[in-house]
Enzyme design. Structure first.
Site, PDB file in Angstrom:
ATOM      1  N   GLY A  36       0.809  -1.210   0.000  1.00 42.83           N
ATOM      2  CA  GLY A  36       0.000   0.000   0.000  1.00 42.83           C
ATOM      3  C   GLY A  36       0.843   1.262   0.000  1.00 42.83           C
ATOM      4  N   SER A  37       0.350   2.274   0.722  1.00 42.71           N
ATOM      5  CA  SER A  37       0.962   3.613   0.644  1.00 42.71           C
ATOM      6  C   SER A  37       2.348   3.713   1.263  1.00 42.71           C
ATOM      7  CB  SER A  37       0.029   4.629   1.316  1.00 42.71           C
ATOM      8  OG  SER A  37      -1.188   4.724   0.605  1.00 42.71           O
ATOM      9  N   THR A  38       2.813   2.680   1.930  1.00 43.09           N
ATOM     10  CA  THR A  38       4.185   2.718   2.458  1.00 43.09           C
ATOM     11  C   THR A  38       5.206   2.796   1.327  1.00 43.09           C
ATOM     12  OG1 THR A  38       4.244   0.291   2.560  1.00 43.09           O
ATOM     13  CG2 THR A  38       3.611   1.454   4.578  1.00 43.09           C
ATOM     14  N   LEU A  39       4.776   2.528   0.068  1.00 42.50           N
ATOM     15  CA  LEU A  39       5.702   2.590  -1.060  1.00 42.50           C
ATOM     16  C   LEU A  39       5.741   3.975  -1.717  1.00 42.50           C
ATOM     17  CD1 LEU A  39       6.486  -0.341  -0.928  1.00 42.50           C
ATOM     18  CD2 LEU A  39       5.906  -0.598  -3.330  1.00 42.50           C
ATOM     19  N   LYS A  40       4.845   4.863  -1.357  1.00 37.64           N
ATOM     20  CA  LYS A  40       4.818   6.187  -1.996  1.00 37.64           C
ATOM     21  C   LYS A  40       6.133   6.964  -1.847  1.00 37.64           C
ATOM     22  CE  LYS A  40      -0.189   6.733  -1.707  1.00 37.64           C
ATOM     23  NZ  LYS A  40      -1.321   7.261  -0.926  1.00 37.64           N
TER      24      LYS A  40
END
Length: 586
Positions: free
Chosen positions: A303-307
């Protein structure tokens, strides 16, 4: 009567057969044959007993001579402070030589009672056609003494070892366990099998018909004990990770979860906890779910931890800056037949605010500025799609498809952690690029005596520091993870909330995660948290995983004696934190 007998004798004496004269050579031949037989027997005896007595010696040895193994003690496993996590305790094994074990019914009953075995099962083992059988292994020493006191023929005892794990289920997935033969089956016990396993010795003895040792013969080969292993793990930090994770699983009615704590300076793994877990000292009725080391063997869409990674790449490539405006209105972005949406619609956001507000639309638009092969190279550089080479059992590589197969919508979704899968350990390691100066270091399970070698540059130092400032904004008011704040410390990190894949389709089940570091002024620790299928009122990473991070990180910083840095924030704002000031002008 006498005349009759005499007549018969006279008649027999006059028989023509008796008057025949046998050839002299026949008697000599018979004498020669008899002498030859005696010579063969004497020669055979001389050969077996004088020239080649190995055969008879072997037959004799097979009945009375035995080679007994002298067990070696397996090496201990300790944490970085010397606290023992695994140790071998002496036990007794009871064995029998079925050919010599002639027990009376009463003796069989007594032995079965001491060994807690069914009498029929014991009798079946004693009637085996094997030359040696174990009747029961890893018995307490006092039970072994009681068996020895019976003085049963053909029944003996050997010393062996059983593994004991003082910390029980708290470190089960990290330490692992051994089997009945003292060989590692899981965790560190398996990963370091070659160093932990000792080499057994032996001694040769002569036993009487009752199976009792009469004397030692020949040389004794001494056993070599295994080497001790000192892990990087800190038991106090491990306890924090285990306790906060367990409580979160209960509070959020979740299915499972994991926590990883890494020293950002050295790459040492200070804690690795999973739930559900098991007690390695009592492994009866275990399920596969309990045995799974989820932080290492399970993958999920992060999820957004890769942004932050996509944005860091765009900044390094000169595509965007900290304060570049990205139009995220109206909170939706259509690519082909698919539509990307934000959880909460936003208008114009700076790049820093894309991280702070966790905008999927903003991340996707930034990803569209980058060549797909460049994104793939970056993901590969931070360790996605490959095992971490820790040597830990069951390590997985995750899923990173070749960039040539990416469609525009897939590149866009990868920017916010969909269409790519990683393990929690991989995700925690990847965040070292922001906790450090844009470089990565190898992870290690064992304690290091010096700083590690083999640093791999991924992003520039400036980019790493600017993204670090963005991640600090995500934890502050207005961000997605205010529950990850720690009083007295500056914290940076990113939330993640993703649907689970089941059968190739997204199900309405969630993975909530948070990865962060502290203190921001000089990051020392990285903590990654993953909660699988939270079933309570909350399912977002900031609400479910954020508080776990705060508890584990806060306790760990205090345990290590790391000074609070929140008071330093204003003084240092003219250095690394210049970028937030620029944001205010927009």
């Amino acid at each position: 009567m006498m005349n009759f007998k005499g007549a018969r004798a006279h008649k027999f004496a006059e028989s023509p057969i008796l008057k025949l004269r046998l050839p002299a050579w026949r008697s000599r031949l018979m004498a020669l044959l008899i002498l030859t037989c005696f010579a063969v027997l004497i020669g055979r005896s001389f050969y077996l007993q004088i020239l080649n007595n190995d055969f008879l010696q072997e037959k004799g040895d097979s009945r009375y001579r035995r080679d007994l193994e002298i067990s070696a003690s397996r090496g201990r496993i300790a944490d970085r402070n010397g606290d023992v996590l695994a140790i071998s305790t002496p036990m007794k094994s009871v064995w029998a030589i079925p050919a010599d074990a002639r027990l009376t019914p009463q003796q069989t009953r007594q032995l079965a009672g001491l060994l807690e075995m069914d009498e029929k099962d014991l009798s079946r083992k004693l009637a085996s056609d094997k030359s040696f059988v174990f009747l029961r292994r890893q018995l307490p020493p006092d039970v072994g003494e009681k068996v020895a006191s019976l003085k049963l023929p053909g029944v003996g005892l050997d010393k062996e070892y059983r593994r004991y794990y003082p910390s029980g289920e708290m470190t089960a997935h990290m330490v692992g366990f051994t089997g009945v033969d003292d060989k590692g089956l899981e965790g560190v016990e398996l990963a370091f099998q070659g160093q932990l396993l000792g080499y057994s010795g032996s001694r040769t003895v002569i036993k009487d018909r009752r199976g009792q040792i009469v004397e030692d013969v020949g040389s004794i080969k001494l056993p070599q004990d295994g080497k001790d292993i000192h892990l990087a793990l800190d038991s106090k930090i491990q306890y924090l990770a285990y306790s906060y994770l367990k409580q979160s699983i209960v509070d959020n009615k979740a299915k499972a979860g994991g926590v990883v704590v890494i020293d950002a300076k050295t790459g040492e793994i200070l804690a690795l906890a999973n739930w559900p877990t098991y007690n390695p000292n009592n492994r009866e009725r275990l399920s596969g779910a309990q045995l799974r080391n989820r932080a290492v063997t399970d993958t999920f869409e992060p999820g957004s931890t890769l942004k932050p990674f996509t944005i860091a790449l765009a900044m390094d490539s000169g595509k965007v800056r900290f304060d570049t405006i990205i139009n995220c209105a109206p909170g939706r972005l259509t690519i082909g037949s698919a539509t990307i949406s934000d959880a909460h619609p936003h208008g114009a956001l700076t790049v820093a605010q894309v991280i702070q507000k966790s905008s999927n639309v903003g991340a996707a638009k930034i990803a569209a500025m980058l060549p797909s092969h460049q994104m793939w190279d970056m993901f590969d550089a931070i360790g996605f799609g490959q095992v971490s080479r820790l040597g830990f059992p069951g390590e997985v590589s995750g899923r990173l498809r070749p960039w040539k197969t990416w469609r525009p919508i897939e590149q866009a979704t990868m920017a916010y952690g969909h269409g790519i899968s990683v393990s929690l350990l991989q995700l925690a390691r990847a965040y070292t690029v922001f906790a450090r100066d844009g470089d990565m270091i190898p992870l290690t399970l064992t304690k290091l005596d010096s700083l590690p070698l083999g640093m791999t540059p991924v992003f520039s130092q400036q980019t790493a520091h600017e993204v670090r400032a963005m991640l600090e904004m995500a934890v502050q008011p207005g961000g997605t993870a205010p529950k990850a704040q720690i009083p007295g410390y500056r914290v940076g990190g990113k939330t993640g909330t993703a649907y689970k894949l089941e059968g190739g389709q997204y199900a309405k089940k969630y993975i909530a995660s948070f990865v962060g570091f502290a203190p921001v002024s000089d990051p020392r620790l990285i903590v990654a948290v993953m909660i699988d299928e939270p079933g309570g009122a909350q399912h977002y990473g900031g609400d479910v995983a954020g508080p776990v991070f705060a508890g584990v990180m806060g306790g760990s910083l205090r345990t290590l004696g790391i000074a609070p840095d929140a008071a330093m924030q204003v003084a240092q704002s003219g250095n690394v934190a210049k970028a937030p000031a620029a944001k205010e002008k927009l």
